[in-house]
Design a protein around this motif. Structure first.
Motif, short mmCIF file in Angstrom:
data_model
loop_
_atom_site.label_atom_id
_atom_site.label_comp_id
_atom_site.label_asym_id
_atom_site.label_seq_id
_atom_site.Cartn_x
_atom_site.Cartn_y
_atom_site.Cartn_z
N ASN A 151 1.00 -1.16 0.11
CA ASN A 151 0.05 -0.03 0.07
C ASN A 151 0.96 1.11 0.10
O ASN A 151 0.68 2.24 -0.65
N ARG A 152 1.76 1.33 0.76
CA ARG A 152 2.92 2.35 0.86
C ARG A 152 3.67 2.67 -0.63
O ARG A 152 3.82 3.85 -1.03
N LEU A 153 3.69 1.62 -1.40
CA LEU A 153 4.41 1.76 -2.63
C LEU A 153 3.54 2.03 -3.52
O LEU A 153 3.60 2.90 -4.51
N HIS A 158 0.88 6.86 -6.73
CA HIS A 158 -0.23 7.67 -7.07
C HIS A 158 0.07 9.03 -6.63
O HIS A 158 -0.37 10.08 -7.40
N ARG A 159 0.89 9.17 -5.62
CA ARG A 159 1.44 10.64 -5.07
C ARG A 159 2.29 11.38 -6.37
O ARG A 159 2.02 12.76 -6.56
N PRO A 164 3.10 2.70 -13.68
CA PRO A 164 3.90 1.46 -13.47
C PRO A 164 4.04 0.50 -14.66
O PRO A 164 3.08 0.59 -15.60
N PRO A 165 4.95 -0.31 -14.90
CA PRO A 165 5.03 -1.15 -15.73
C PRO A 165 3.81 -2.21 -15.58
O PRO A 165 3.31 -2.46 -14.57
N HIS A 166 3.83 -2.92 -16.67
CA HIS A 166 2.67 -4.08 -16.67
C HIS A 166 3.16 -5.16 -15.98
O HIS A 166 4.16 -5.62 -15.94
N GLY A 167 2.30 -6.29 -15.47
CA GLY A 167 2.46 -7.17 -14.91
C GLY A 167 2.52 -6.90 -13.27
O GLY A 167 2.35 -5.93 -12.84
N GLU A 168 3.17 -7.98 -12.56
CA GLU A 168 3.38 -7.77 -11.14
C GLU A 168 4.40 -6.73 -10.91
O GLU A 168 5.53 -6.91 -11.13
N VAL A 191 11.56 3.56 0.09
CA VAL A 191 11.03 2.62 -0.86
C VAL A 191 11.79 1.42 -1.00
O VAL A 191 11.52 0.06 -1.15
N ASP A 192 13.36 1.45 -1.01
CA ASP A 192 14.19 0.37 -0.75
C ASP A 192 13.96 -0.74 0.48
O ASP A 192 14.03 -1.82 0.13
N GLN A 193 13.55 -0.01 1.28
CA GLN A 193 13.45 -0.76 2.64
C GLN A 193 11.87 -1.82 2.36
O GLN A 193 11.73 -2.66 3.06
N ASP A 194 10.89 -0.91 1.83
CA ASP A 194 9.86 -1.52 1.46
C ASP A 194 9.83 -2.87 0.56
O ASP A 194 9.33 -4.02 0.98
N LEU A 195 10.85 -2.58 -0.42
CA LEU A 195 11.06 -3.54 -1.41
C LEU A 195 11.74 -4.79 -0.61
O LEU A 195 11.42 -5.78 -0.77
#
Length: 426
Positions: A151-153, A158-159, A164-168, A191-195
């Protein structure tokens, strides 16, 4: 005219109550004549075990309230005393409401309720149910963490109005896209930590689900899982969630009892000339409600009967209430199929076979009991008493053959005999 109800004849020498806390417990007790024989005292948990072994007797009855650490204390009490009762905390508070509330006072009130046989008991789950419930709860925590990261990503995309790219979106092949985003240093760190958290969570969730698949084939659960998987909207994971929440189906003497336990029954106001049904009570096990509502959504999306039932209800009470009503009706069917070990009267044999095939793919050869996937599917179809004429599973243009009844019965002699099973009605 007042009615005085005599308490039941005392069956125990002492009635002892335990009020559990995180680091200590309060304990107190009375005898059959309601005299205080164990004055309320605070006992640290590290001293509890030795105190209990010296002080408690087989002629004692003990009551504890259901809390997080109640089952461990319960297991220690069972071999030491004559009876252990686990009380429903909310219902005890309703019965024993008082203006004075202290630990010492509460523990004696609880002991008096035990002597009068007025303690609202809860079912004590055996160890294998507790283990499954713990695993289900752990999986839910992992899923919530994953959802929060995602959700954060999504919020970041959105912000900044990003495309975004297609797919997962969070797959490894898209990490270069995330790395090229023009973000501030603090935003990049988040972002890096969420990923990284997502990368860490995925194998953990997969490991938990692999364990759920293994448990589905163990003696405690294997004979019940197929009766749930056969139902529309219910897959293997949701079947295990249902079994963990229900525990022993025989403790529910009728389907409405199970509906009430799930908190899906309507609240009733019945007083004088007023009779009004309200919203569902939402009392009982929360995970049982959410998995049923999720199953109801799936059933309405995929099964013609439940699609028609939902449409009929939605016209009258609206879609939100209709999906809850479908969940309640589905739970009634669950009670019937588990109590009677029966096939669903509206079971689509090929659709059930496909779900059994998906289940079999998640298992090892050992977990399938040495059966191939097609033999595993046939064995469960025989147990359900459906699909006698089914020879193939057709999905997505692919035609997969099933083992014959004779082949499987040669490998599993216990499946010989009448293939038909009674069907459950909804």
């Amino acid at each position: 005219m007042s009615v005085h109800i005599q308490p039941p004849s005392p069956a125990w020498e002492r009635y002892i109550a335990i009020d559990l806390h995180q680091a200590y417990l309060m304990i107190g007790g009375i005898d059959a004549q309601q005299r205080v024989v164990i004055p309320p005292r605070r006992l640290d948990l590290d001293r509890w075990r030795s105190w209990a072994q010296v002080t408690l007797k087989p002629t004692d009855a003990v009551v504890i309230e259901a809390t997080t650490n109640a089952w461990h204390i319960y297991d220690q009490l069972v071999p030491l005393v004559g009876r252990v009762v686990v009380a429903h905390p909310a219902k005890v508070k309703q019965i024993a409401a008082a203006r004075v509330k202290t630990d010492k006072h509460d523990v004696l009130v609880l002991a008096q309720l035990l002597r009068a046989d007025l303690v609202p008991e809860v079912w004590v789950p055996p160890q294998h149910v507790r283990d499954l419930r713990g695993l289900i709860a752990h999986r839910q925590r992992l899923l919530r963490m994953r959802t929060m990261c995602r959700n954060r990503l999504h919020s970041l995309i959105h912000r900044y109005n990003l495309t975004p790219p297609h797919g997962e979106l969070f797959a490894a092949k898209h990490r270069d896209w995330w790395a090229t985003l023009g973000l501030s240093s603090t935003e990049r760190l988040r972002v890096d930590q969420d990923l990284a958290t997502l990368d860490h969570l995925e194998p953990q969730i997969a490991a938990v689900e692999a364990e759920l698949h293994r448990l589905s084939t163990t003696a405690r659960w294997a004979d019940q899982v197929p009766y749930l998987v056969q139902l529309p909207g219910i897959g293997l994971i949701s079947a295990m969630v249902l079994l963990s929440a229900i525990g022993d189906i025989t403790r529910f003497e009728a389907a409405p009892k199970l509906v009430g336990y799930a908190g899906l029954g309507a609240g009733i106001h019945d007083r004088g000339k007023t009779h009004r049904a309200g919203r569902i009570t939402k009392e009982g096990r929360r995970e049982l409600r959410w998995v049923l509502v999720e199953a109801a959504h799936n059933a309405v999306r995929t099964d013609p009967y439940w699609q028609r039932e939902f449409a009929r209800l939605a016209r009258r009470i609206g879609e939100a209430k209709a999906i809850v009503a479908v969940a309640r009706k589905l739970l009634v069917v669950i009670w019937h199929v588990l109590m009677g070990r029966t096939a669903n009267v509206r079971a689509d044999a090929e659709r059930v076979a496909f779900k059994l095939m998906v289940w079999s793919w998640k298992l090892t050869d050992e977990q399938r009991g040495g059966l191939t996937s097609r033999q595993f599917i046939r064995a469960h179809l025989i147990r359900l008493g459906i699909g006698h004429d089914l020879t193939h599973i057709r999905r997505g243009g692919t035609k997969r053959p099933l083992a014959t009844i004779e082949e499987v019965r040669a490998l599993r002699p216990e499946l010989r005999g009448p293939a038909a099973a009674p069907s459950a009605t909804s």
